[in-house]
Design a protein around this motif. Structure first.
Motif: not given
Ligand code: ADP
Length: 408
Positions: A27, A29, A42-44, A49-52
């Motif tokens: 991970i 972010g 934000q992380w991916e 999947k991309h999370c924000s």
């Protein structure tokens, strides 16, 4: 084993989780705009999947609480499962003369780190906040500090001594320290591996060219000299930092142009470098496209940068008595074939010859010099977080006793 790496800045926290010893990032972010109403985490990841999350983050503590899953925000699951984390590796910019290598953070070490706080006022206080918040939130998870300055502790006294009254060194430890040490060390060691040579037999200059840029001369496997100094403001021209200038200019700004000291320093740190010259951008991709369409100050900024790096490389050669290998790394060094070409153009007197095709295209890690070159030129991607994770694991597994308790 999973290792969390943290790079805590003034209003941001960059984080990655690595699966070790493989070294793959599971991970990655970033928390941004901490302290403002529209902060964001934000992380991916490999399988995420991309999370924000947009959230009002008052402090690094709040950001880390969300990141570590100790507080919820926006209904999102946190990126880190603290139960999984074997250790946290912190980037610490300045270790002063105290730290020659990475260390497990104990209460005594934390007290020593306090002594380095004012050496890098733009960076260290935030790094220390990250350490303190983790110590309070996850006291049972070991923490390790990995210093930008550690690799350069091998500089000889004649390389790190400034020609100012010696009492400033004796009483205030004013000297050249150097930065980006983790990256310089990694790419120098990797260069020796790629060439199948003993690093102790090679004279290497590493050019870490990113938003911040610095050069390092590595001889006998050790840092012998480097371009940055007491702070990361000096050395070669950078994205927004001025690099080496006449110190009397600072006095002039303050005395003759009536700027407060803080404003003068802000200009030199954030409005100078290629941004200041071009008036356009600190991003080299923008500058190259603008220069192609005739933007003269963008072209000038690129040329000032290239010349400053070439001059810096030349100035480091006496420290290692010659040059066998030149390594380019970081965002510009790895990705900009035009910049490598411009810089090497100023170094042809050293017998440096690039292979134009290899310079333009190839695997991320490659030799870009031609067969007749007298100095091998390599491109080696750096990954400071990965090195921080490796250092952290090695402290954990090589007998270090990284403990981290409340109350220090
Ligand atoms: P940081 O110091 O923040 O880690 P990086 O090493 O990521 O910085 O480098 C960022 C710089 O790399 C930016 O100035 C960007 O313009 C430059 N860069 C990235 N890709 C390219 C490219 N393809 N061509 C030119 N410059 C690039």
């Amino acid at each position: 084993m999973k290792i969390l790496t943290l790079n805590c800045g003034s209003s941001s926290i960059k984080f990655k989780i690595f699966s070790m010893p493989k070294g793959s990032a599971l991970i990655k972010g970033q928390a941004d705009r901490i302290g403002l109403d529209d902060a964001k985490i934000q992380w991916e990841g490999e399988e995420i999947k991309h999370c924000s999350i947009s959230y009002k983050l008052h402090s690094h503590k709040e950001a880390l609480e969300i990141l570590l899953g100790l507080r919820t925000a926006g209904g999102e699951k946190s990126p880190v499962n603290t139960g999984d984390i074997a250790a946290v590796g912190h980037r610490v910019v300045h270790g002063g003369e105290f730290f020659h290598s990475s260390v497990a953070i104990t209460p005594a070490i934390r007290r020593t780190l306090e002594g380095c706080r004012n050496l890098a006022p733009l960076h260290n206080p935030h790094n220390l906040t990250g350490i303190d918040v983790c110590a309070a939130l996850i006291p049972d998870v070991p923490q390790v500090a990995v210093f930008d300055t550690a690799f350069h502790q091998s500089l000889p006294d004649f390389a790190y001594t400034y020609a100012v009254p010696y009492r400033f060194y004796e009483e205030n430890r004013i000297r050249k320290y150097g930065f980006h040490g983790t990256s310089h060390r990694y790419v120098a060691e990797r260069a020796a591996q790629i060439l199948g040579r003993d690093i102790k037999q090679l004279r290497i200059i590493t050019a870490h060219l990113g938003n911040g840029s610095s050069l390092c001369a590595v001889g006998n496997g050790k840092s012998c000299d480097t371009s940055m100094g007491f702070t990361p403001l000096s050395g070669v021209v950078m994205g927004t930092r001025c690099g080496d200038i006449d110190p009397a200019f600072v006095a002039y700004l303050i005395k003759n142009m009536n700027l407060p000291l803080e404003e003068a320093m802000r200009i030199l740190n954030y409005e100078s470098g290629v941004l200041g010259i071009s008036g356009l951008s600190s991003d080299f991709r923008d500058l190259f496209s603008a220069a192609e369409t005739g933007h003269q100050r963008a072209a000038l900024a690129l040329n000032v940068f290239a010349y400053s790096v070439a001059r810096g490389i030349g100035s480091l050669i006496p420290s290692i008595n010659g040059l066998d290998v030149l390594v380019f790394t970081a965002g510009i060094g790895e990705n900009s074939y035009q910049m490598r070409q411009l810089i090497c153009g100023y170094l042809s007197w050293l017998g440096i010859c690039l292979d134009p095709a290899k310079n333009i295209q190839g695997t991320p890690e490659r030799d870009v010099s031609s067969p007749e070159t007298q100095v091998r030129v390599l491109v080696i991607p750096t990954d400071e977080e990965k090195i921080i994770a490796q250092e952290t694991m090695s402290i954990l597994t090589n007998g270090g006793q990284p403990t981290c308790q409340d109350g220090f």
